[in-house]
Scaffold this motif. Structure first.
Motif, PDB file in Angstrom:
ATOM      1  N   ARG A   1       0.857  -1.192   0.000  1.00  0.00           N
ATOM      2  CA  ARG A   1       0.000   0.000   0.000  1.00  0.00           C
ATOM      3  C   ARG A   1       0.893   1.241   0.000  1.00  0.00           C
ATOM      4  NH1 ARG A   1      -2.269  -3.807   2.626  1.00  0.00           N
ATOM      5  NH2 ARG A   1      -1.005  -3.396   4.457  1.00  0.00           N
TER       6      ARG A   1
ATOM      7  N   TYR B   1      -4.974  -5.772  -8.090  1.00  0.00           N
ATOM      8  CA  TYR B   1      -4.551  -4.637  -7.255  1.00  0.00           C
ATOM      9  C   TYR B   1      -3.145  -4.804  -6.691  1.00  0.00           C
ATOM     10  CZ  TYR B   1      -6.136  -8.206  -4.009  1.00  0.00           C
ATOM     11  OH  TYR B   1      -6.310  -9.412  -3.372  1.00  0.00           O
TER      12      TYR B   1
ATOM     13  N   VAL C   1       2.711  -7.783  -5.407  1.00  0.00           N
ATOM     14  CA  VAL C   1       3.590  -8.876  -4.979  1.00  0.00           C
ATOM     15  C   VAL C   1       4.139  -9.731  -6.148  1.00  0.00           C
ATOM     16  CG1 VAL C   1       3.682 -11.021  -3.619  1.00  0.00           C
ATOM     17  CG2 VAL C   1       2.715  -8.943  -2.634  1.00  0.00           C
TER      18      VAL C   1
ATOM     19  N   ARG D   1      -9.719 -12.589  -8.497  1.00  0.00           N
ATOM     20  CA  ARG D   1      -9.435 -13.498  -7.385  1.00  0.00           C
ATOM     21  C   ARG D   1      -9.657 -14.963  -7.773  1.00  0.00           C
ATOM     22  NH1 ARG D   1      -6.294 -12.712  -3.118  1.00  0.00           N
ATOM     23  NH2 ARG D   1      -7.620 -13.822  -1.671  1.00  0.00           N
TER      24      ARG D   1
ATOM     25  N   ASP E   1      -8.753 -10.884   5.282  1.00  0.00           N
ATOM     26  CA  ASP E   1      -8.393  -9.547   4.795  1.00  0.00           C
ATOM     27  C   ASP E   1      -9.528  -9.094   3.881  1.00  0.00           C
ATOM     28  OD1 ASP E   1      -5.903 -10.213   5.825  1.00  0.00           O
ATOM     29  OD2 ASP E   1      -4.844 -10.116   3.913  1.00  0.00           O
TER      30      ASP E   1
ATOM     31  N   TYR F   1      -8.556   0.524  -0.502  1.00  0.00           N
ATOM     32  CA  TYR F   1      -7.844   0.265  -1.763  1.00  0.00           C
ATOM     33  C   TYR F   1      -6.810   1.356  -2.021  1.00  0.00           C
ATOM     34  CZ  TYR F   1      -6.784   0.155  -6.693  1.00  0.00           C
ATOM     35  OH  TYR F   1      -6.108   0.158  -7.881  1.00  0.00           O
TER      36      TYR F   1
HETATM   37  N1  SAM Z   1      -1.258 -13.453  -0.531  1.00  0.00           N
HETATM   38  C1  SAM Z   1      -2.213 -13.043   0.371  1.00  0.00           C
HETATM   39  C2  SAM Z   1      -3.598 -13.270  -0.208  1.00  0.00           C
HETATM   40  O1  SAM Z   1      -3.799 -13.358  -1.363  1.00  0.00           O
HETATM   41  O2  SAM Z   1      -4.515 -13.263   0.539  1.00  0.00           O
HETATM   42  C3  SAM Z   1      -2.068 -11.629   0.837  1.00  0.00           C
HETATM   43  C4  SAM Z   1      -0.817 -10.864   0.589  1.00  0.00           C
HETATM   44  S1  SAM Z   1      -0.991  -9.123   0.550  1.00  0.00           S
HETATM   45  C5  SAM Z   1       0.640  -8.687   0.747  1.00  0.00           C
HETATM   46  C6  SAM Z   1      -1.782  -8.746   2.080  1.00  0.00           C
HETATM   47  C7  SAM Z   1      -3.094  -8.039   1.929  1.00  0.00           C
HETATM   48  O3  SAM Z   1      -2.876  -6.726   1.515  1.00  0.00           O
HETATM   49  C8  SAM Z   1      -4.029  -8.605   0.900  1.00  0.00           C
HETATM   50  O4  SAM Z   1      -4.767  -9.704   1.371  1.00  0.00           O
HETATM   51  C9  SAM Z   1      -4.917  -7.445   0.563  1.00  0.00           C
HETATM   52  O5  SAM Z   1      -6.067  -7.432   1.370  1.00  0.00           O
HETATM   53  C10 SAM Z   1      -4.046  -6.248   0.904  1.00  0.00           C
HETATM   54  N2  SAM Z   1      -3.659  -5.512  -0.316  1.00  0.00           N
HETATM   55  C11 SAM Z   1      -2.851  -5.935  -1.300  1.00  0.00           C
HETATM   56  N3  SAM Z   1      -2.741  -4.984  -2.254  1.00  0.00           N
HETATM   57  C12 SAM Z   1      -3.515  -3.946  -1.852  1.00  0.00           C
HETATM   58  C13 SAM Z   1      -3.841  -2.682  -2.411  1.00  0.00           C
HETATM   59  N4  SAM Z   1      -3.348  -2.297  -3.585  1.00  0.00           N
HETATM   60  N5  SAM Z   1      -4.662  -1.866  -1.711  1.00  0.00           N
HETATM   61  C14 SAM Z   1      -5.167  -2.239  -0.525  1.00  0.00           C
HETATM   62  N6  SAM Z   1      -4.910  -3.423   0.044  1.00  0.00           N
HETATM   63  C15 SAM Z   1      -4.099  -4.276  -0.616  1.00  0.00           C
END
Ligand code: SAM
Ligand code: SF4
Length: 546
Positions: free
Chosen positions: A52, A195, A198, A339, A371, A404
């Motif tokens: 974020r 979004y 990673v 998703r 999440d 977001y």
């Molecule tokens: N791999 C995990 C999954 O798919 O559930 C999560 C990894 S991510 C680093 C951790 C959380 O950050 C995600 O589950 C998502 O809710 C949130 N996240 C990721 N990208 C985001 C974005 N651009 N804006 C807001 N939240 C985000």
């Protein structure tokens, strides 16, 4: 070269915490010292997060603060590690001349060399021309860059990052103090949620050979670790095909993840030539019985097989805890997020988890966490109402709720205008937090009267505040620090302190507070003890030991 002192600060997820630990271990072996005080360091390293914008802003502000300092302390070396280095690359160096080195998350095995190089370059530049103090030195970087998906050819290439995990220094210093540890089982991600940065910053999903993982668990257990959390972005996608294994220099290499088609409840390729995620859990459980608690994060809600749930049900040391982000309760938004599952499939998945694992009467309720992203592009009030309903149905023990945040380089950033106003995002965020707070409260109250095994982490924060001591978190444990000296004994005076409030966690990751006799309190740290829950609040259970 005189010994250099490093300050290493970590932002973001558990994967970053583990990366920092591995890097710190390597640097300590090479003679670097560490300090918790940035002002006393010769080398300042930030291990960063790009998920974020907010996480990145913190690092920008830290780097901004270092500008003046570098003018005063010209031999200071500043490094940016992790996802921000990988995502911003040259842009970061241009914007922040204070940065001497950058190292992406897939290149961290190269950090010791890079750092050595950066320190020497800086020192020799100053020796040649002391007036060059304010100038930028030759900068060093290891980034995967445009080839961030190069891991697709990994089966045929030496995977040097694996060496970082393999050479993890588990020192005797850990023995007796540390009870919890992370172990990486997969790196990267193949999902490309629209979004998320990673897959770009951490590269393609690769799975470590099972024997490397088991050996690491054994080495940790040998030093007294009793709780291990296996890490992966889509941890349940772990699988290793032995027929396709490649060894380089005698070391079996990690393997690229095979694409899942989804829908199955059992790995269709399971068998003696493939170690599935269920197999891996079973193997660690059976081969490393000293690990009294085994958990894993983060689960992807699709492709979570019944085989995994069966192993969890039948293995007493596998924790009844699943972190499985739903992200949204609207099928339309889940589709836009790419998703790959529907709301009903997610509901069905959680129902299956509960069928297999929720046994409150045996003192083993299943705890779920999630999440959610609010304010994803085009999210309407109706979409958001569906998300509220999903959170109410899912009954998470806790849920991380994110507004977001458009991330450059992602598909959503390029193709979907960030059209939900910040004000609405904030309202939805607060509304969902309130819904989740009520659910967390109710779940906590349901535990009153039950007895749980609690892994004791240390003396509670309340107790620390009462005593005017610092709480120093490290490896999940809490240590007492008095006047800069870590010392538990100095704080507890049995003449005055008859009891002390301790804190620990259940297998479902609920926080428990209980009182222990002052003299016994210290000995309980790192033990698993029974605690009967007598009262509850949202963020913690209170109980009696014994
Ligand atoms: N791999 C995990 C999954 O798919 O559930 C999560 C990894 S991510 C680093 C951790 C959380 O950050 C995600 O589950 C998502 O809710 C949130 N996240 C990721 N990208 C985001 C974005 N651009 N804006 C807001 N939240 C985000
Ligand atoms: Fe990001 Fe999606 Fe991969 Fe999780 S599964 S790391 S949210 S792309």
């Amino acid at each position: 070269m005189a010994q250099r002192t490093v300050y290493l600060e970590t932002f973001g997820c558990q994967m970053n915490e583990l990366d920092s630990e591995l890097v710190a271990g390597r640097l300590a072996e090479l003679g670097y010292a560490f300090t918790a005080d940035s002002d006393k360091a010769d080398v300042v390293l930030y291990n960063t997060c790009s998920v974020r914008e907010h996480a990145e802003q913190k690092v920008w502000s830290r780097l901004g603060d270092l500008k003046q300092r570098k003018a005063r302390q010209p031999d200071l070396v500043v490094g940016v590690l992790g996802c921000m280095a990988e995502r911003d690359g040259a842009g970061l160096m241009k914007r922040m001349p204070v940065v001497d080195l950058m190292c992406g998350p897939a290149e961290l095995d190269k950090l010791p060399d890079l750092l050595d190089n950066a320190v020497r370059t800086r020192l020799s530049m100053l020796a040649d021309d002391p007036a060059s103090a304010g100038r930028v030195s030759a900068r060093v970087a290891a980034l995967v860059g445009g080839a961030s998906r190069r891991s697709s050819t990994l089966a045929a290439a030496a995977d040097s990052l694996e060496l970082l995990d393999l050479s993890r220094s588990i020192t005797p210093l850990d023995a007796g103090h540390r009870r919890s540890a992370y172990v990486r089982i997969t790196r990267g991600c193949n999902k490309f949620c629209t979004y998320c940065v990673v897959p770009f910053t951490r590269g393609a999903e690769v799975h470590r050979p099972p024997q490397h993982i088991i050996d690491e668990c054994k080495r940790l257990a040998d030093t007294g670790v009793i709780e291990i959390t296996l890490l992966g972005q889509t941890v349940n996608h772990y699988r290793f095909e032995h027929d396709a294994a490649v060894a380089v220099g005698g070391i079996t290499q990690p393997q690229k993840g095979r694409s899942y088609k989804g829908g199955h409840r059992r790995d269709p390729f399971g068998g003696s030539r493939v170690t599935t995620f269920a197999d891996l859990l079973h193997m660690i459980h059976e081969q490393v019985p000293e690990i009294l608690r085994l958990r894993f994060i983060t689960s992807y809600p699709r492709d979570f097989g019944d085989d995994v749930l069966e192993v969890m049900r039948d293995s007493p040391r596998l924790c009844r805890y699943i972190h499985a982000p739903g992200q949204s309760g609207s099928d339309r938004i889940l589709g836009a997020m790419n998703r790959g599952y529907s709301v009903s499939a997610y509901d069905e998945f959680l129902a299956r988890c509960r069928d297999y694992l929720d046994e409150p009467d045996k003192g083993r309720p299943l705890m779920l966490s999630g999440d959610i992203i609010v304010g994803f592009p085009t999210e309407t009030d109706e979409d958001f109402d569906r998300t509220i309903a999903l959170v109410q149905r899912s009954r998470y023990k806790n849920c991380y709720i994110f507004k977001y945040s458009p991330r450059p380089g992602t598909i959503a950033f390029d193709k979907m205008p960030d059209d939900v106003p910040e004000e609405i995002k904030r309202e939805r965020n607060n509304a969902l937090l309130a819904v989740q707070a009520d659910i967390s409260d109710a779940i906590s109250r349901e535990q009153v009267g039950r007895t749980f095994d609690v892994l004791v982490e240390g003396i509670s924060r309340r107790e620390h505040r009462k005593r005017g001591t610092d709480v120093k978190p490290g490896s999940g444990m809490v240590a007492l620090t008095v006047g800069g000296q870590t010392s538990r004994a100095a704080v507890l005076d049995p003449e005055i302190d008859h009891s002390v409030q301790m804190t620990g966690r259940t297998e479902g990751d609920q926080i428990v507070f209980f009182d222990a006799p002052a003299q016994a309190g210290d000995n309980l740290v790192g033990q698993i003890v029974p605690v009967r829950i007598t009262s509850a609040e949202r963020l913690g259970l209170h109980g009696q030991h014994g």
